[in-house]
Scaffold this motif. Structure first.
Motif, PDB file in Angstrom:
ATOM      1  N   GLY A 126       0.811  -1.216   0.000  1.00 49.67           N
ATOM      2  CA  GLY A 126       0.000   0.000   0.000  1.00 49.67           C
ATOM      3  C   GLY A 126       0.841   1.261   0.000  1.00 49.67           C
ATOM      4  N   THR A 127       1.932   1.254   0.775  1.00 47.45           N
ATOM      5  CA  THR A 127       2.788   2.443   0.804  1.00 47.45           C
ATOM      6  C   THR A 127       3.479   2.669  -0.540  1.00 47.45           C
ATOM      7  OG1 THR A 127       4.654   1.151   1.643  1.00 47.45           O
ATOM      8  CG2 THR A 127       3.209   2.181   3.263  1.00 47.45           C
ATOM      9  N   LEU A 128       3.780   1.587  -1.254  1.00 43.58           N
ATOM     10  CA  LEU A 128       4.469   1.724  -2.541  1.00 43.58           C
ATOM     11  C   LEU A 128       3.575   2.354  -3.606  1.00 43.58           C
ATOM     12  CD1 LEU A 128       6.413  -1.666  -2.761  1.00 43.58           C
ATOM     13  CD2 LEU A 128       7.354   0.615  -2.355  1.00 43.58           C
ATOM     14  N   ILE A 129       2.297   1.969  -3.623  1.00 46.75           N
ATOM     15  CA  ILE A 129       1.426   2.418  -4.711  1.00 46.75           C
ATOM     16  C   ILE A 129       0.492   3.544  -4.286  1.00 46.75           C
ATOM     17  CG2 ILE A 129       1.466   0.152  -5.804  1.00 46.75           C
ATOM     18  CD1 ILE A 129      -1.229  -0.443  -4.585  1.00 46.75           C
ATOM     19  N   GLY A 130       0.536   3.954  -3.000  1.00 45.92           N
ATOM     20  CA  GLY A 130      -0.370   4.986  -2.502  1.00 45.92           C
ATOM     21  C   GLY A 130       0.014   6.380  -2.946  1.00 45.92           C
ATOM     22  N   GLU A 131      -0.757   7.347  -2.432  1.00 44.68           N
ATOM     23  CA  GLU A 131      -0.553   8.729  -2.849  1.00 44.68           C
ATOM     24  C   GLU A 131       0.786   9.284  -2.401  1.00 44.68           C
ATOM     25  OE1 GLU A 131      -2.911  11.659  -0.654  1.00 44.68           O
ATOM     26  OE2 GLU A 131      -3.774   9.983   0.468  1.00 44.68           O
ATOM     27  N   HIS A 132       1.385   8.687  -1.359  1.00 46.87           N
ATOM     28  CA  HIS A 132       2.690   9.139  -0.897  1.00 46.87           C
ATOM     29  C   HIS A 132       3.816   8.308  -1.489  1.00 46.87           C
ATOM     30  CE1 HIS A 132       0.593  11.716   1.907  1.00 46.87           C
ATOM     31  NE2 HIS A 132      -0.052  10.667   2.414  1.00 46.87           N
ATOM     32  N   GLY A 133       3.460   7.321  -2.343  1.00 44.23           N
ATOM     33  CA  GLY A 133       4.457   6.507  -3.024  1.00 44.23           C
ATOM     34  C   GLY A 133       4.441   6.794  -4.511  1.00 44.23           C
ATOM     35  N   LEU A 134       4.114   5.753  -5.311  1.00 47.78           N
ATOM     36  CA  LEU A 134       4.055   5.926  -6.766  1.00 47.78           C
ATOM     37  C   LEU A 134       2.792   6.646  -7.216  1.00 47.78           C
ATOM     38  CD1 LEU A 134       5.343   2.376  -7.829  1.00 47.78           C
ATOM     39  CD2 LEU A 134       6.639   4.509  -7.661  1.00 47.78           C
ATOM     40  N   ASN A 135       1.795   6.737  -6.318  1.00 43.40           N
ATOM     41  CA  ASN A 135       0.554   7.462  -6.597  1.00 43.40           C
ATOM     42  C   ASN A 135      -0.122   6.967  -7.873  1.00 43.40           C
ATOM     43  OD1 ASN A 135      -1.478   9.289  -6.106  1.00 43.40           O
ATOM     44  ND2 ASN A 135      -0.437  10.996  -7.152  1.00 43.40           N
ATOM     45  N   ILE A 136      -0.351   5.667  -7.949  1.00 41.68           N
ATOM     46  CA  ILE A 136      -0.998   5.095  -9.135  1.00 41.68           C
ATOM     47  C   ILE A 136      -2.395   4.556  -8.817  1.00 41.68           C
ATOM     48  CG2 ILE A 136       1.153   4.511 -10.304  1.00 41.68           C
ATOM     49  CD1 ILE A 136       0.918   1.714  -9.235  1.00 41.68           C
ATOM     50  N   THR A 137      -2.886   4.844  -7.612  1.00 45.14           N
ATOM     51  CA  THR A 137      -4.195   4.304  -7.238  1.00 45.14           C
ATOM     52  C   THR A 137      -5.275   5.362  -7.150  1.00 45.14           C
ATOM     53  OG1 THR A 137      -3.589   4.528  -4.897  1.00 45.14           O
ATOM     54  CG2 THR A 137      -3.163   2.404  -5.955  1.00 45.14           C
ATOM     55  N   GLY A 138      -4.925   6.617  -7.345  1.00 44.15           N
ATOM     56  CA  GLY A 138      -5.938   7.661  -7.274  1.00 44.15           C
ATOM     57  C   GLY A 138      -6.419   7.866  -5.853  1.00 44.15           C
ATOM     58  N   ASP A 139      -7.690   8.153  -5.704  1.00 48.86           N
ATOM     59  CA  ASP A 139      -8.297   8.414  -4.394  1.00 48.86           C
ATOM     60  C   ASP A 139      -8.534   7.088  -3.679  1.00 48.86           C
ATOM     61  OD1 ASP A 139      -9.562   9.366  -2.202  1.00 48.86           O
ATOM     62  OD2 ASP A 139     -11.354  10.094  -3.251  1.00 48.86           O
ATOM     63  N   ASP A 140      -7.830   6.875  -2.559  1.00 41.82           N
ATOM     64  CA  ASP A 140      -7.966   5.586  -1.876  1.00 41.82           C
ATOM     65  C   ASP A 140      -9.318   5.409  -1.206  1.00 41.82           C
ATOM     66  OD1 ASP A 140      -7.721   7.313   0.200  1.00 41.82           O
ATOM     67  OD2 ASP A 140      -5.854   6.502   0.995  1.00 41.82           O
ATOM     68  N   SER A 141     -10.117   6.481  -1.113  1.00 47.82           N
ATOM     69  CA  SER A 141     -11.454   6.333  -0.527  1.00 47.82           C
ATOM     70  C   SER A 141     -12.341   5.453  -1.389  1.00 47.82           C
ATOM     71  CB  SER A 141     -12.110   7.712  -0.343  1.00 47.82           C
ATOM     72  OG  SER A 141     -12.273   8.357  -1.601  1.00 47.82           O
ATOM     73  N   ASP A 142     -11.994   5.309  -2.689  1.00 50.27           N
ATOM     74  CA  ASP A 142     -12.768   4.433  -3.567  1.00 50.27           C
ATOM     75  C   ASP A 142     -12.681   2.982  -3.121  1.00 50.27           C
ATOM     76  OD1 ASP A 142     -13.376   6.639  -5.069  1.00 50.27           O
ATOM     77  OD2 ASP A 142     -11.786   6.307  -6.544  1.00 50.27           O
ATOM     78  N   TYR A 143     -11.585   2.632  -2.456  1.00 51.90           N
ATOM     79  CA  TYR A 143     -11.376   1.247  -2.059  1.00 51.90           C
ATOM     80  C   TYR A 143     -11.715   1.001  -0.595  1.00 51.90           C
ATOM     81  CZ  TYR A 143      -8.399   2.096  -6.115  1.00 51.90           C
ATOM     82  OH  TYR A 143      -7.933   2.492  -7.336  1.00 51.90           O
ATOM     83  N   GLU A 144     -11.799   2.065   0.193  1.00 56.43           N
ATOM     84  CA  GLU A 144     -11.981   1.885   1.633  1.00 56.43           C
ATOM     85  C   GLU A 144     -13.313   1.237   1.971  1.00 56.43           C
ATOM     86  OE1 GLU A 144     -11.369   5.678   3.357  1.00 56.43           O
ATOM     87  OE2 GLU A 144      -9.180   5.566   3.268  1.00 56.43           O
ATOM     88  N   HIS A 145     -14.364   1.567   1.197  1.00 54.50           N
ATOM     89  CA  HIS A 145     -15.685   0.997   1.471  1.00 54.50           C
ATOM     90  C   HIS A 145     -15.668  -0.515   1.252  1.00 54.50           C
ATOM     91  CE1 HIS A 145     -17.270   4.995   1.920  1.00 54.50           C
ATOM     92  NE2 HIS A 145     -16.898   5.325   0.692  1.00 54.50           N
ATOM     93  N   ILE A 146     -14.966  -0.956   0.197  1.00 53.39           N
ATOM     94  CA  ILE A 146     -14.861  -2.395  -0.046  1.00 53.39           C
ATOM     95  C   ILE A 146     -13.931  -3.036   0.969  1.00 53.39           C
ATOM     96  CG2 ILE A 146     -14.186  -4.149  -1.738  1.00 53.39           C
ATOM     97  CD1 ILE A 146     -14.842  -2.159  -3.943  1.00 53.39           C
ATOM     98  N   ALA A 147     -12.801  -2.354   1.238  1.00 51.05           N
ATOM     99  CA  ALA A 147     -11.815  -2.916   2.162  1.00 51.05           C
ATOM    100  C   ALA A 147     -12.381  -3.064   3.559  1.00 51.05           C
ATOM    101  CB  ALA A 147     -10.576  -2.030   2.189  1.00 51.05           C
ATOM    102  N   GLU A 148     -13.302  -2.186   3.956  1.00 48.95           N
ATOM    103  CA  GLU A 148     -13.881  -2.269   5.296  1.00 48.95           C
ATOM    104  C   GLU A 148     -14.628  -3.580   5.498  1.00 48.95           C
ATOM    105  OE1 GLU A 148     -16.559   0.468   8.351  1.00 48.95           O
ATOM    106  OE2 GLU A 148     -16.249   1.093   6.280  1.00 48.95           O
ATOM    107  N   LEU A 149     -15.083  -4.171   4.387  1.00 43.81           N
ATOM    108  CA  LEU A 149     -15.751  -5.465   4.500  1.00 43.81           C
ATOM    109  C   LEU A 149     -14.788  -6.541   4.991  1.00 43.81           C
ATOM    110  CD1 LEU A 149     -17.926  -5.487   1.245  1.00 43.81           C
ATOM    111  CD2 LEU A 149     -18.633  -4.938   3.579  1.00 43.81           C
ATOM    112  N   GLY A 150     -13.484  -6.356   4.713  1.00 42.85           N
ATOM    113  CA  GLY A 150     -12.507  -7.301   5.240  1.00 42.85           C
ATOM    114  C   GLY A 150     -12.526  -7.340   6.750  1.00 42.85           C
ATOM    115  N   ILE A 151     -12.647  -6.175   7.385  1.00 40.06           N
ATOM    116  CA  ILE A 151     -12.731  -6.111   8.841  1.00 40.06           C
ATOM    117  C   ILE A 151     -14.051  -6.707   9.318  1.00 40.06           C
ATOM    118  CG2 ILE A 151     -12.681  -4.574  10.827  1.00 40.06           C
ATOM    119  CD1 ILE A 151     -10.054  -4.884   9.280  1.00 40.06           C
ATOM    120  N   VAL A 152     -15.098  -6.484   8.570  1.00 45.85           N
ATOM    121  CA  VAL A 152     -16.399  -7.057   8.920  1.00 45.85           C
ATOM    122  C   VAL A 152     -16.302  -8.582   8.968  1.00 45.85           C
ATOM    123  CG1 VAL A 152     -18.750  -7.411   8.093  1.00 45.85           C
ATOM    124  CG2 VAL A 152     -17.755  -5.125   8.052  1.00 45.85           C
ATOM    125  N   PHE A 153     -15.707  -9.174   7.938  1.00 43.20           N
ATOM    126  CA  PHE A 153     -15.595 -10.632   7.893  1.00 43.20           C
ATOM    127  C   PHE A 153     -14.592 -11.140   8.932  1.00 43.20           C
ATOM    128  CE2 PHE A 153     -16.929 -10.109   3.274  1.00 43.20           C
ATOM    129  CZ  PHE A 153     -18.249 -10.413   3.557  1.00 43.20           C
TER     130      PHE A 153
END
Length: 657
Positions: free
Chosen positions: A36-63
């Motif tokens: 995540g640090t490599l491709i995030g906004e403070h790294g290579l910045n190739i993922t755009g807005d990470d909030s797009d993934y947070e809603h899906i990723a939160e399901l991981g914590i749910v499960f």
């Protein structure tokens, strides 16, 4: 298409980094964070807005919380209540209090200090349990203490998940107000879910199970988990809380293990995505700008948890060595710490800089965890040297034999196997002396009148004390082949005539132990197979005398017929295992195969150290064919040998090379 390529970038980074980390024997959680640090906004910045993934990723914590609820067992909690309450619960509370006071001293607000305390108080259940299981330390007292503390920490996650969103909304009210509101809402939601879980969910799953459709069962599991999560979110609480309660309600049902198996693929993938999104929040620039802050947080968190667990475990009546070892095992931050950090950042409780500092300290603490767990006992022993003076005096007394012996049996290792051997020796009035490294066990046995010495059977002085020169038999009862190998070598160097009988768990090291000097090696797995075979043959009507002859012949032949086996998907194919194991493999001779028309003797397979167990020809089997047997086209040969040799012989039979 932009989102597609961003998702593809996440998958590529996750696969590559996880592969590298597992090769280095580092936790997969760390790999996801680094990806995540490599491709995030403070790294290579190739993922755009990470909030797009947070809603899906939160399901991981749910499960994850759903599976945690499945494992939450009230009987298990009652059985470990002493350690859970006196060490686990007090550790969470005391660590929380200490960290809050330190954070307030550094000028942080009350809500922020409270969440930091929760972050530091938690340890990594996934990493610790896995490391303890792999090393076998989970059965030790220090491992049991660690499991009890982890159980309490996992339960403590739930109130943290309730409170943190409220702190972001109403931080001005203070922590107590937030807790009061959370308690009211939580009681109502828990009551609803308890009612539904007790009366509704079992009936739903009974109906679904009767349909006997795997897809419907999986879909129902997902639906129940998400509905419970949606209910708690509707009341302004964490979705993970609802999932935890739903799992807890189903944890006592007959469908527990099937539910866990169904949810695991979704949990692991989405949980990995969650940790990737957490890593995206890590600001590398902030790390380089404040390495001192990260080092301070790391060192303080490690010292606080080690000290707190050590003090509480000793006060609970545990030994200082086990207390220190448990402290080292649980010193790191855990996966739920990252959950709390992400939740606090999303609700405005943490600033970006503080989030990066805590993430950096958490990642480093988890990175050193495997090293700390593997050395925990050694460090604990060194830290309790002052207590070892009295213990060494007791051990010197325990190292003296209770009576002189000759023509006796020496038992190396007085665990369950060694004690069983001793009981049968006593019944036959055969003298024996046992050697064991556990001072408590030795003291208990000597008080009961057993002739047991304290010490390591790998030391010549201890073997001399057991009068090894005049012994007629040495029984090595350890399960670990490395330990047994050292003992056999030492015994053989001191006595050339003594008979050495070694017990092992399987036949991996059979040849190595025999070459070291063992007269007989008894693999538990093969002996268990022989006992099972004898019962099968007896119940199948085979005369008992014939069964005894076959079993004795197999033992006399060093279990040769039991060594080879057909490999499967779960067979260990690592380099070390490949060199030890013998496989059984069937190969079909083609019409133009080189071996067609030649006898087994002409092929010279004996020199190639591969045996033909049987030939299947025209629907009938020829077991143990003679060397004069001539092979024919379309024969199926059953070969036995080490994998590489079998592979070479198979190619030789077909191509002659």
């Amino acid at each position: 298409m932009g989102n597609f390529y961003q998702v593809l970038a996440i998958l590529v980074a996750a696969v590559v980094v996880v592969w590298l980390f597992r090769r280095w024997r580092l936790p997969a959680i760390l790999a996801y964070l680094v990806a995540g640090t490599l491709i995030g906004e403070h790294g290579l910045n190739i993922t755009g807005d990470d909030s797009d993934y947070e809603h899906i990723a939160e399901l991981g914590i749910v499960f994850l919380l759903f599976t945690l609820g499945l494992e939450f067992s009230l009987p298990k909690l009652v059985a470990m209540r002493h350690l859970v309450t006196d060490v686990g619960c007090k550790q969470v509370g005391l660590t929380l209090l200490i960290v809050i006071l330190l954070a307030l001293m550094f000028g942080l607000s009350g809500p922020t200090a409270f969440v930091i305390g929760g972050v530091v108080a938690l340890s990594s259940t996934a990493i610790v349990i896995r490391q303890l299981s792999e090393s076998g330390s989970i059965k030790r007292r220090s491992g049991q203490i660690s499991v009890a503390v982890l159980l309490c920490q996992d339960i403590a996650v739930v109130p943290f998940l309730i409170v943190i969103p409220l702190l972001g909304e109403g931080a001005d009210w203070g922590v107590l107000s937030a807790l009061a509101i959370a308690l009211i809402k939580g009681c109502f939601v828990v009551g609803v879910l308890l009612f539904a879980g007790r009366w509704l969910l079992p009936r739903i799953f009974n109906v679904v199970a009767q349909v006997r459709t795997d897809e419907l069962f999986v879909l129902t599991t997902l639906l129940v988990t998400l509905l419970a999560a949606a209910l708690t979110q509707f009341f302004g609480l964490s979705m993970a809380l609802g999932a935890f309660l739903a799992g807890m309600m189903l944890g006592e049902s007959q469908y527990k293990y099937q539910l866990e198996a169904d949810i695991r693929p979704f949990r692991d993938i989405l949980l990995g995505l969650f940790f990737v999104t957490v890593g995206m929040k890590l600001d590398w620039q902030a790390l380089f700008q404040s390495p001192g802050s990260i080092a301070l947080v790391l060192v303080l968190s490690l010292l606080i948890k080690i000290s707190v667990i050590r003090i509480l475990a000793v006060r609970a009546g545990e030994s200082a060595k086990d207390a220190w070892a448990s402290g080292f095992m649980l010193a790191q931050m855990g996966e739920f710490s990252f959950v709390l950090i992400a939740l606090a950042a999303n609700n405005g409780v943490f600033s970006t800089e503080l989030t990066s500092i805590l993430l950096g300290a958490g990642i480093l603490s988890m990175a050193v965890t495997p090293f700390m767990i593997s050395h925990a006992r050694d460090w604990a022993v060194k830290l309790t040297l002052e207590n070892n003076q009295k213990l060494s005096e007791q051990q010197q007394e325990l190292s003296k034999p209770q009576r002189p012996l000759s023509n006796h049996v020496v038992i190396c290792g007085f665990g369950r196997v060694g004690q069983t051997v001793s009981r049968f020796l006593k019944q036959e009035n055969i003298d024996f002396v046992a050697i064991d490294i556990d001072p408590v066990r030795v003291n208990e046995a000597r008080e009961a009148g057993e002739n047991v010495l304290f010490g390591s059977a790998r030391q010549a002085e201890v073997l001399h004390a057991a009068n090894i020169e005049e012994a007629k038999l040495v029984v090595v009862s350890y399960g670990a082949p490395e330990q047994s190998f050292d003992v056999v070598q030492k015994v053989r160097s001191l006595s050339e005539h003594v008979q050495i009988l070694v017990r092992t768990r399987n036949d991996d090291a059979l040849t190595k132990l025999q070459e070291a000097g063992a007269n007989e090696v008894v693999p538990e797995s093969l002996e268990g197979s022989l006992m099972l075979v004898s019962q099968v043959l007896n119940l199948s009507g085979v005369p008992f005398s014939r069964i005894v002859r076959q079993i004795q012949a197999e033992r006399k032949n060093h279990y040769n017929r039991l060594h080879g086996f057909y490999p499967g998907v779960d067979t260990d194919m690592s380099a070390g295992a490949i060199e030890r194991l013998e496989f059984v493999h069937a190969t079909l001779l083609n019409d133009d195969a080189f071996a067609t028309g030649l006898t087994i003797e002409e092929l010279g397979l004996t020199e190639k150290r591969v045996e033909i167990l049987s030939i299947r020809r025209h629907g009938r089997e020829i077991p143990h064919p003679s060397p004069k047997e001539r092979l024919m086209a379309q024969d199926t040969l059953v070969l036995q040998g080490k994998p590489r040799r079998v592979e070479r012989v198979e190619r030789f039979l077909q191509e002659g090379e």
